[in-house]
Design a protein around this motif. Structure first.
Motif, PDB file in Angstrom:
ATOM      1  N   MET A  23       0.837  -1.185  -0.024  1.00 23.79           N
ATOM      2  CA  MET A  23       0.108   0.050   0.017  1.00 23.79           C
ATOM      3  C   MET A  23       0.735   1.180   0.010  1.00 23.79           C
ATOM      4  SD  MET A  23      -3.337  -0.941   0.338  1.00 23.79           S
ATOM      5  CE  MET A  23      -3.922   0.609   0.774  1.00 23.79           C
ATOM      6  N   ALA A  24       1.925   1.193   1.012  1.00 23.47           N
ATOM      7  CA  ALA A  24       2.864   2.652   0.704  1.00 23.47           C
ATOM      8  C   ALA A  24       3.422   2.726  -0.545  1.00 23.47           C
ATOM      9  CB  ALA A  24       3.987   2.176   1.872  1.00 23.47           C
ATOM     10  N   VAL A  25       3.772   1.530  -1.239  1.00 23.66           N
ATOM     11  CA  VAL A  25       4.622   1.746  -2.784  1.00 23.66           C
ATOM     12  C   VAL A  25       3.278   2.234  -3.348  1.00 23.66           C
ATOM     13  CG1 VAL A  25       5.127   0.403  -4.368  1.00 23.66           C
ATOM     14  CG2 VAL A  25       6.092  -0.115  -2.166  1.00 23.66           C
ATOM     15  N   LEU A  26       2.204   1.797  -3.337  1.00 23.08           N
ATOM     16  CA  LEU A  26       1.039   2.266  -4.137  1.00 23.08           C
ATOM     17  C   LEU A  26       0.729   3.748  -4.062  1.00 23.08           C
ATOM     18  CD1 LEU A  26      -1.279   0.900  -5.807  1.00 23.08           C
ATOM     19  CD2 LEU A  26      -2.711   0.691  -3.974  1.00 23.08           C
ATOM     20  N   ILE A  27       1.151   4.114  -2.736  1.00 23.44           N
ATOM     21  CA  ILE A  27       0.605   5.481  -2.599  1.00 23.44           C
ATOM     22  C   ILE A  27       1.533   6.201  -3.101  1.00 23.44           C
ATOM     23  CG2 ILE A  27       0.765   7.327  -0.721  1.00 23.44           C
ATOM     24  CD1 ILE A  27      -0.676   5.377   1.222  1.00 23.44           C
ATOM     25  N   LYS A  28       2.694   5.953  -3.001  1.00 21.94           N
ATOM     26  CA  LYS A  28       4.052   6.748  -3.614  1.00 21.94           C
ATOM     27  C   LYS A  28       3.748   6.760  -5.120  1.00 21.94           C
ATOM     28  CE  LYS A  28       7.125   8.049  -0.583  1.00 21.94           C
ATOM     29  NZ  LYS A  28       7.151   9.615  -0.227  1.00 21.94           N
TER      30      LYS A  28
END
Lengths: 51, 401, 69
Positions: A23-28
């Motif tokens: 999710m964090a990667v997705l957000i970036k």
């Protein structure tokens, strides 16, 4: 503590880890894509300007 | 003139078994205490006042339903067959709320919508890795409580449901206990809400015991602050909702509720925002508290498994708090001491309580420090990671149930 | 010249300074209420040049509340 519940808990944690960091990667990624696609505007000093 | 038949609340006490009678009296007292503690703000009044009232009233107002059985006119949580439910809906005054919003987790989802409409995901979007990292560590209790619960003799479903208490999110505990341990969902959820109110009292001590004073007041120097627009937050809501629903459809109602709530906030639809903020959230919180109290009648509570729930719940929350602080310390070291480990406790997703606790403890040491922004980022990631774990536990229930 | 920023999104509950006032770093300039918590906003020492918000106004995270010289 029986073996199965420990391995089960660890598996569940592993999945959570992967999904959360995913999710964090997705957000970036999402923010990068959005910023590439929106036309350049002067950086507002605060969030409210122009919204 | 049989007084026992006229004043049946008291009369039933001579008829029921003594342990039930004692439990009834104790629950009446506990209910009154909860109302008082709620008024004093020691515990969260929004939940405790309706809950305490319900608890006291349902244990006082017992009557003879037939000449040989006792019961109340509040709710029947055990009725399962269709005819029974239809009858129950007309006899018990809170049954409609229970059957139509409680057992299907609607009320939990409505509360989640309310949390979403109040939340600001900006901090989460600005520091996604830090937030998620801390949140993952703050789930330590949720993970460890599963094997510990098994070692204590509880079933998988029960251990998993209680472990979710470590995620510190009331609606999620309701949701998971309904799906994983429905027979125990009343004690598990009530105890969860009680403990969540108590974190306000307990966590500050945990912070003071683990984070040394010199570090506790750290101001975090942030790099360039990029503004996050409403549009970006809305995009996140939609994308995250779809991705998480795809991965864990069992928890889709919860995911959608939270992200929809936040999406409404970010889309600027004032009428909907006000509806969710002012009506839906408070309506559901009120009835959630009331129903939980009313479900605490003596016969439901007198379950020998309540004691392990009490213990395991505390372990789960305690370990999650410690885990969060460990996560906070790790970020502190990774960032070359440019961080405040206290923020770690905000990863325990009791929104916004734990973030406020972190900010409060930091300000007490250094009044100029403000870590609330980052704390909220960790707080909201905590909600998401808790929901993910809940989703995984419930999805994998086929393996052990 | 520095800007006094709001620590988070909320409502301006109190404004304790006036334009032209000399402030130290210990002075409580504003109180922003958010999540039922009062956040006291401090600034660097100087003279208050401008106050950009009013009591009761909703502010965003990092919104400029005042300018200090």
């Amino acid at each position: 503590m029986d073996d199965f519940s420990i391995s089960f808990a660890i598996q569940a944690y592993f999945f959570t880890f992967v999904i959360s960091l995913g999710m964090a990667v997705l957000i970036k990624l999402m923010l990068w894509v959005i910023r590439r696609l929106t036309p350049k505007t002067p950086q507002p000093a605060s969030d409210t300007a122009g919204e | 003139m049989d007084l026992a038949l006229i004043f049946q609340g008291i009369g039933t006490m001579f008829y029921q078994e003594s342990n039930i009678v004692i439990a009834r009296i104790m629950l009446i007292i506990i209910g009154i205490v909860l109302v008082w503690l709620g008024k004093r703000n020691t515990l969260e009044p929004l939940i405790m006042i309706p809950m305490g009232f319900g608890m006291a009233a349902v244990n006082a107002g017992v009557l003879f339903m037939t000449s040989t059985t006792t019961g109340t006119l509040f709710v029947d949580p055990l009725v399962a067959d269709t005819n029974g439910i239809m009858d129950g809906l007309q006899v018990y005054f809170l049954q409609p709320i229970y059957t139509l919003t409680f057992s299907n987790s609607l009320i939990a989802c409505l509360v989640f919508m309310g949390i979403g409409v109040l939340a600001d995901v900006g901090s989460l979007l600005r520091y996604p890795f830090t937030s998620m990292f801390i949140a993952l560590f703050a789930e330590l209790g949720t993970i460890a409580a599963l094997p510990i619960g098994r070692a204590m003799g509880l079933s998988y479903g029960e251990s998993a449901a209680i472990a979710v208490v470590g995620g510190a999110d009331g609606p999620m505990v309701l949701f998971s206990s309904m799906m994983l341990a429905p027979e125990m969902f009343v004690p598990i959820t009530v105890i969860a809400y009680l403990y969540l109110s108590l974190t306000y009292a307990g966590y500050p001590f945990l912070i003071r015991a683990t984070v040394p004073r010199e570090i506790r007041g750290n101001v975090v120097k942030l790099t360039k602050k990029t503004g996050i627009t409403s549009g970006e937050k809305l995009a996140f809501d939609v994308i995250a909702c779809v991705v998480l629903c795809l991965l864990l459809p069992v928890a889709a109602p919860l995911f959608m509720s939270f992200f929809l709530g936040n999406a409404i906030k970010e889309s600027g639809i004032i009428k909907y925002t006000k509806m969710l903020e002012d009506v839906v959230l408070y309506w559901s919180t009120f009835f959630l508290g009331l129903l939980l109290g009313v479900l605490c009648d003596a016969s439901t509570i007198l379950n020998p498994k309540v004691l392990p729930v009490l213990i395991l719940g505390m372990i789960a929350l305690g370990l999650s708090g410690i885990g969060g602080i460990i996560g906070g310390f790790l970020v502190y070291f990774i960032n070359n001491k440019n961080f405040n480990p206290t923020i770690g406790i905000a990863g325990v997703s009791c929104v916004p309580t734990t973030a406020k606790i972190a900010q409060h403890e930091v300000v007490k040491v250094n009044k100029r420090a403000s870590i609330i922004q980052i704390a909220m980022g960790a707080n909201l990631s905590g909600v998401i990671t808790s929901a993910i774990i809940t989703g995984i536990y419930v999805s994998m229930r086929g393996y052990f149930m | 010249m520095t800007e006094v920023l709001s620590p988070m999104a909320g409502r301006v509950q109190e404004i304790n300074v006036k334009v032209g006032q000399m402030i130290t770093e210990d002075d409580e300039l504003f109180i922003v209420e958010a999540l039922k918590m009062e956040n006291v906003v401090y600034g660097d020492p100087g003279v208050v040049k401008e106050i950009l918000v009013t009591v009761g106004q909703e502010v965003e995270e990092d919104q400029v509340l005042a300018i200090i010289e």
